[in-house]
Enzyme design. Structure first.
Site: not given
Lengths: 405, 405, 405, 405
Positions: A16, A96, A125, A180
């Site tokens: 990705d 994050r 996210d 995922s």
């Protein structure tokens, strides 16, 4: 299309973000800086360097952030006994803000005027990356390809990759992982596909970090954790730095089938989502921290922390780590931890984390002489309880006399 | 000594309350009404009747309160996902308001002007009994012998019993149970003696309701709970009344080693105390209720409940069930449960309660079409996330521009 | 009667504490140390010295605590915008912890093993004195004569005074002040007698510090307050120390009829009580502090403070200044004040405090370019609002689609 | 441009919404339904009908919503003593949910598939309209012209109006009102232009509903308000319906210079904004409601309400009236009001609202016998206070003994 010169991309080296790298180059005609972080996700990072080079990237950052991650993000969060919606240990959320911080730092170092990430437009996210980035650099430009491009299906993405000579591993061609996933030293998470029916049990072969309780050892294992100022600092008497300690707890928890969670949670962007998580070390840490606090924290301080915890958890879940209200709460939380010193003993057994003992030489507020059933010597006079109850009851007695029901 | 005519005594038939019965007769020269309740503690109640008769008691109440206890006290509390200090399921706390209510009702029925109980002057239970009693009858007199008499040691109590012909069982002569215990349909608790050192592990043979995880079956068992308005109403498809349902959950939980807890808690009267608890059914209910709420409650309603929960838990722990602020919170909590309908599937295995599925035909807010990673049809437009993030970040960007760090 | 050697008495020199002084000498046969503090109550303190000498007191403490009182107690409290039950500025409550601290310090200096005070057994002040004292010295003995002696009526007290040659001023013989009053640099309070009917208006001649709005000047007066780290530091450009500044605000407020309050409040000991208060300077400070925060504090930090304020106010009202949970909250509050710098302009007129302007050269977060209605340049893009609203509405839209009302 | 057939427009008849009407017709080629509400803004509504007709509108709604507005929105909000950021009485915020509800109702009645409003893209009102609309009809389309069109400056708007034959009043040609205003029965607000410098005092001639305190009568006026279930129901003994009562309070407050406010507030969309407000009746109601609650509400219920109030206020300010969490809070708030019955007497004088008395024949919890300083009869035994304090101090004494500071 906004005018962008140089973009710092959070780059994993996977399919990705490789597509994103190429798409950014083509779409924005800009220079790319890649940033790949080791936060304990358990993957080789050097292949990311090789791939980035192939795309012509000249500035490549590969950082080992494990110690910083655990010491400055995971541990401060655990001081608050943080749990989102009663269950979730915030393994993804807490990583994050660190990534956001490094993206902004690298942009400053390299003269980048934008950052980019691979988070989708439906998840939390994107919010966490971008709130952090804006808080740290209000002028930064942010490119979120998943919200911009038209490669929204798996097929289109693969087609794009093949069209642009981006290597696609066999697993992707075969449909890719059915989940995922996101991993770091604190946890690994699974979302999507087979999990999108919250009525259906997750498949056993999904889980990667922990054995099932059924396959865990038949023999329990005892574990001593030592705490200093609210943080774990030694396991079974052996001092460890933050990242090392959490890695060892993950090993122990994983071995004993500890820390699996299957949850439907409420995303900040407004929908419910089903996630499965493995947080072996974190599950042990939460239990242990509550146990050491139970003998070292004042009651009302502990209750104040409990009252504020859901708010603090939501702030982290929603991406407000770098917001002033999170920092204000952290100041309070950290202040309370000065006396949280001592040790906790736990038993690990087939999914269970069982606290069996706790003590603090320097900071225990447990006083057996006062708690005992046997006598009335010292600080406690049983007769005092009568007055205590009478005055606490007074407002209710007045109301009852006035005819209230 | 206050002037008392007739005292309603919470009477278990055991040694302590038998001594109290006799002591009240002698000290207050008053008539005694005994009240013995079956709230699922698992003891024969008829012996209490016989003993009371031997003391010359003429008004003897023996009530089966199990259904009322679970339906009107336990279930309303679980609607709030109530946990005290992060761990304790409030098994003892929640039974006291019911006992207080019955004591006051019986006093009214029998013309009693006082009540009495066997709770000590150092614990929470005296507070719970008495706050409840005062709230329900502001004129009631309350006699708490443990705060008045001089029989504060075990030896003195036994001597008094022998002096007054109160039968003392062999176990008492041999030192009695090493623990102070309390049991009802929700839990059994242990305090005192060997537990007064919080560093030491509880002995395995203390536990009575659950097998150890080690001795639990090697085969997991699946359990379906059906919920209506936030309360469990059926197990594995079989509708059950409240008390029956909790008893069955206790059986299942106990069989699988579920619901043990070893805790240092903060008492309302000001000291820390170590308690061990077995709450097999309650542990399952808490997990199940959170799971059914996870797909049926609105996010902000769920968070509001989470924010209020510690306060609600403290109210119950501290004995304020009959206080107006607890009732006000209950009104809010109950209002939120109208949509909490559906079922939860769990796996019980060696101490673990693992939620594996949940659904609601009528009230699910989980929308797979919105949550999916795959496309962007329908209600959710990924581009909206950009504006959402931008405006949420605005105050932080303004601050950063103004030079704040 | 507990064994006491030397008692430190909070001594005002008035009738009540003079009777207490004598009563302590007679009842406890102990040495007395008197402590008289100037916290701005506006009374001569030297007469207290003379009176104490006449009772044979050898250790006499007379301290000017005004600066410490305002700087370390009043100002920290105002940083939180503290108001109890929506109205009360806590003028009495905030002085007690300082008195408690000095009593304990003097006990340590003089070898005293007990303290004593003149607060009654029905009020909040006994709680505030004693919680503070116990927190600072857990071994201290506390003598609260009003809870012990039998001089509970005015008549008995006067008789005791005359019997023991304690001078009784004419006003006491004539029935004394119709009010129970308390004063310090922050406020003066009135309770009791004529005020015990909450339906009746307080008499105009009760008020002492402020003119009535009707008698205040017909000309408004402007006032500039400068703030540094959340504390007022200058008035109309003139730097002042804490006590001086508050005294000047009292003068200005009193002149303009500002800061009267007539309230029914809930005491910690369980009953409702009617009090009247004059807090002229404090009323101005509260308005001013909110105004300077309005341009310098982040929204969510301000809201966090607002959410915590009632709890903080109750802690101070109930006497928990020296408790760890108050300190933890203070750490958070103080942390938020680092940016609270700037000035506020107010208009004082016949009871009104009207904020008319506020600014901060260094810390304003007000950005006219963003707030303007006129254009869309810079940081704010109006189109972002659409996405912001859409995602905030998402959970409600999903619920509405699912048929929720 | 989304496909829209019929749009219900919130139409005031003024210049802005007239331009919007025309712009919608041209841009969307759709039918328009106009909706004009009388919520007490004090303007003629019939001109709006005439103007709408001139634009060819066939479905014209003109509703008198004053009673519904006050009864179902203003009064429920005041039951919570609602104040945003310590000062703002939410006059604009509370009207929007009603408008949103009517827009959705009219869309259903007329077969409209979209709604439109004249709120800008920088303010809170767009959020309030749209969150309400989405919550009540998840499929509704919403057109917010200010976020879409290019008429963002005053000049462009006027040019558009002239180009399309929309009558422009002289005041607009001369630059229009210097303020952006909003009015309803609860308040009138001013924003923008001269107010965009928060350091500068608002001009006296801006204020429209209240005289200045300086110009208010020299004679105070007394006012009695009677409350039933927390709502005002009579003034000076005269029963009134909700809207009539608030109008009369506005008249009285306006006459006495009551209810002006000059504030910098934090908008939900992220910036600070300066607003001036006149809320004469609301200012009186807030004072009165707190006063009647002070004698009728239990302490802990009152404190629970105080703790929740800022959250409730933010929900209304941010536009979440129709959200489930606001409803859940309302259920709690309304439950607490069952005993809020009685009367309050106030004195109105030159900007001051002074509570001078309050009573409740049926629901007062004020007990002069308990609160009195004089004796110790009845429910209160002063000696109880000793035990009360001792146990409340216990945790702090234990900590101090353990060496905590």
């Amino acid at each position: 299309m906004s005018n962008v010169n140089k973009v710092v991309l959070a780059y994993s080296g996977g399919l990705d973000t490789s597509v994103i790298l190429k798409w950014l180059q083509d779409t924005y005609q800009c220079e790319i800086v890649t940033f790949t972080a080791d936060i304990g996700q358990g993957e080789e990072l050097e292949p990311a360097r090789e791939k980035a080079k192939k795309f012509g990237v000249k500035e490549i950052y590969i950082d080992d952030l494990k110690e910083e991650f655990v010491r400055d993000f995971v541990f401060p969060m655990f001081r608050a006994n943080t749990v989102y919606e009663g269950e979730y240990l915030l393994g993804t959320s807490i990583a994050r803000p660190l990534i956001a911080k490094r993206l902004i730092e690298i942009a400053r170092e390299t003269g980048g005027d934008a950052i980019s990430h691979g988070a989708t437009g439906k998840g939390n996210d994107q919010v966490r990356f971008e709130l952090g980035a804006y808080a740290l650099n209000p002028e930064i430009k942010i490119i979120a390809p998943w919200r911009e491009w038209d490669l929204l299906s798996r097929e289109k993405l693969l087609a794009y990759a093949e069209r642009h000579g981006i290597p696609v591993e066999m697993k992707h061609k075969q449909g890719g992982s059915p989940y995922s996933m996101d991993a770091n030293l604190l946890h690994i998470s699974y979302e999507g596909r087979h999990l999108e029916n919250p009525a259906a049990e997750a498949e056993e072969d999904m889980w990667r970090w922990t054995v099932s309780p059924e396959k865990a050892p038949d023999q329990a294992e005892y574990l001593d954790i030592e705490y200093a100022n609210g943080d774990p600092v030694a396991l079974n008497g052996k001092p460890m730095k933050a990242a090392e300690l959490l890695a060892e707890l993950n090993r122990l928890g994983g071995k004993h089938g500890i820390g699996r969670l299957d949850l439907v949670e409420n995303r900040y962007v407004g929908m419910k989502s089903r996630g499965c998580y493995e947080t072996p070390g974190g599950t042990i840490m939460l239990k242990g921290h509550r146990a050491i606090e139970s003998i070292t924290l004042d009651r009302e301080v502990a209750h104040l922390k409990d009252d504020l915890m859901p708010r603090y958890a939501s702030l982290i879940y929603n991406g407000y780590w770098w917001a002033p209200e999170r920092k204000a709460l952290q100041v309070l939380i950290d202040h309370t931890q000065a006396h949280v010193n001592g040790w906790v003993r736990m038993k690990l057994y087939k999914g269970n984390v069982i606290v069996v003992g706790r003590d603090s030489k320097t900071d225990s507020l447990f006083d057996a002489n006062i708690a005992t059933f046997e006598d009335d010597a010292g600080a406690y006079n049983q007769a005092d309880a009568g007055g205590f109850i009478k005055l606490n009851a007074l407002r209710m007695r007045i109301a009852a006399k006035a005819g209230r029901k």
